[in-house]
Write a protein that holds these residues in place. Sequence first.
Motif, PDB file in Angstrom:
ATOM      1  N   UNK A 167      34.077  42.459  30.543  1.00  0.00           N
ATOM      2  CA  UNK A 167      34.398  43.782  30.953  1.00  0.00           C
ATOM      3  C   UNK A 167      35.295  44.502  30.490  1.00  0.00           C
ATOM      4  N   UNK A 168      36.483  43.869  32.025  1.00  0.00           N
ATOM      5  CA  UNK A 168      37.991  44.302  32.001  1.00  0.00           C
ATOM      6  C   UNK A 168      38.316  45.243  30.087  1.00  0.00           C
ATOM      7  N   UNK A 169      37.878  44.091  29.178  1.00  0.00           N
ATOM      8  CA  UNK A 169      38.867  44.679  28.360  1.00  0.00           C
ATOM      9  C   UNK A 169      37.968  45.171  27.091  1.00  0.00           C
ATOM     10  N   UNK A 170      37.132  45.421  27.879  1.00  0.00           N
ATOM     11  CA  UNK A 170      36.117  46.478  26.950  1.00  0.00           C
ATOM     12  C   UNK A 170      36.518  47.816  27.425  1.00  0.00           C
ATOM     13  N   UNK A 171      36.439  48.041  28.888  1.00  0.00           N
ATOM     14  CA  UNK A 171      36.971  49.091  29.119  1.00  0.00           C
ATOM     15  C   UNK A 171      37.984  49.641  29.012  1.00  0.00           C
ATOM     16  N   UNK A 172      38.908  48.837  29.238  1.00  0.00           N
ATOM     17  CA  UNK A 172      40.542  49.059  29.311  1.00  0.00           C
ATOM     18  C   UNK A 172      40.021  49.900  27.418  1.00  0.00           C
ATOM     19  N   UNK A 173      39.885  48.721  26.815  1.00  0.00           N
ATOM     20  CA  UNK A 173      39.831  49.458  25.336  1.00  0.00           C
ATOM     21  C   UNK A 173      39.729  50.430  25.085  1.00  0.00           C
TER      22      UNK A 173
ATOM     23  N   UNK B 270      44.748  46.138  34.290  1.00  0.00           N
ATOM     24  CA  UNK B 270      44.888  45.649  35.404  1.00  0.00           C
ATOM     25  C   UNK B 270      44.417  46.362  36.744  1.00  0.00           C
ATOM     26  N   UNK B 271      43.582  47.478  36.420  1.00  0.00           N
ATOM     27  CA  UNK B 271      43.150  48.350  37.529  1.00  0.00           C
ATOM     28  C   UNK B 271      41.659  48.036  37.398  1.00  0.00           C
ATOM     29  N   UNK B 272      40.831  47.840  36.756  1.00  0.00           N
ATOM     30  CA  UNK B 272      40.046  47.328  36.204  1.00  0.00           C
ATOM     31  C   UNK B 272      39.837  45.781  37.643  1.00  0.00           C
ATOM     32  N   UNK B 273      40.939  44.405  37.116  1.00  0.00           N
ATOM     33  CA  UNK B 273      40.929  43.809  37.600  1.00  0.00           C
ATOM     34  C   UNK B 273      41.134  43.823  39.065  1.00  0.00           C
ATOM     35  N   UNK B 274      41.806  44.419  39.747  1.00  0.00           N
ATOM     36  CA  UNK B 274      41.938  45.193  41.146  1.00  0.00           C
ATOM     37  C   UNK B 274      40.934  45.556  41.742  1.00  0.00           C
ATOM     38  N   UNK B 275      39.240  46.093  40.784  1.00  0.00           N
ATOM     39  CA  UNK B 275      38.640  47.087  41.175  1.00  0.00           C
ATOM     40  C   UNK B 275      37.214  45.975  41.615  1.00  0.00           C
ATOM     41  N   UNK B 276      38.269  44.766  40.770  1.00  0.00           N
ATOM     42  CA  UNK B 276      36.459  43.735  40.787  1.00  0.00           C
ATOM     43  C   UNK B 276      35.540  44.095  40.792  1.00  0.00           C
ATOM     44  N   UNK B 277      33.923  42.887  40.229  1.00  0.00           N
ATOM     45  CA  UNK B 277      33.151  42.761  40.418  1.00  0.00           C
ATOM     46  C   UNK B 277      32.847  42.448  38.376  1.00  0.00           C
TER      47      UNK B 277
END
Length: 189
Positions: A60-66, A48-55
Motif C-alpha cells: 500500500x505504501x509503495x502503490x500510494x507513493x508511486x 517515508x511519509x506514508x510509513x510514518x502515518x502508519x496503518x
Amino acid sequence: QFIAEFGVAFLLFPLGLEFSLPHLIALRRVVFGMGTLQVLVCVGVFSFANYLSGGMTLAGILITASAVALSSTAIVSKELAQRNEITTSHGHIAIGILLFQDIAAIIMLVLISTAGQGNEDAMWSPLGITGLKALGYFAAVVAIGKWVLPPLFTEISKAKSEELFVLTVLVVALLSAAVAHSLGLAMAL
C-alpha cells in the motif's frame, strides 16, 4: 475490478500514442538521469511519509507513493505544445522526465499486479516471474508494432473507411490488454 482495469486501459491509450522509442533514445541522458532521480526521490519521500502515518502495508505504501510520483504526459505535453515550449530546454527536460515516468509506470504496474496477488513475504519469486512475463510481453508488443501492424494498417487505410480504421485500432488495443490480463499483468500495461 475488471471494468475498472478496462477503463484505465482506455485512459492510457492516448499516452501510448505519444510514446516514441526514437524520442526516448534522443533524450536518454535527461530520461534516465533526471527522470530516474525525480521518480526515486518522489517515491522515497512519499513512501517515508506514508510509513510514518502508519496503518499501511508495504504494498500500500509503495502503490500510494508511486501514484503520487507520476504526472500526466498527455496533459503536460499538450500544455507545452500550446505554449510553443516543447523545443525549449525546459521543454526537453520536462518531456524527458515524463518519458521516464511512462517507463516507470510500466514497472509500477508490474509491481502492483504482483503485490496484489498475495503475501508480501513471498512476493519476490512471483515478482521475478511477473517481470519476465512483462519483458516478454513488451518485446512481443514492440515486434508486432514494428512488423505486423504497419502492413495491417496500410491495408485498412486502403478501404478509406474511418470507422474500420478506428475499429481496428480499438481491437488491437483491446487484444493487447486481454493478452496482458491473461498473463496475470495489469490490463493497462
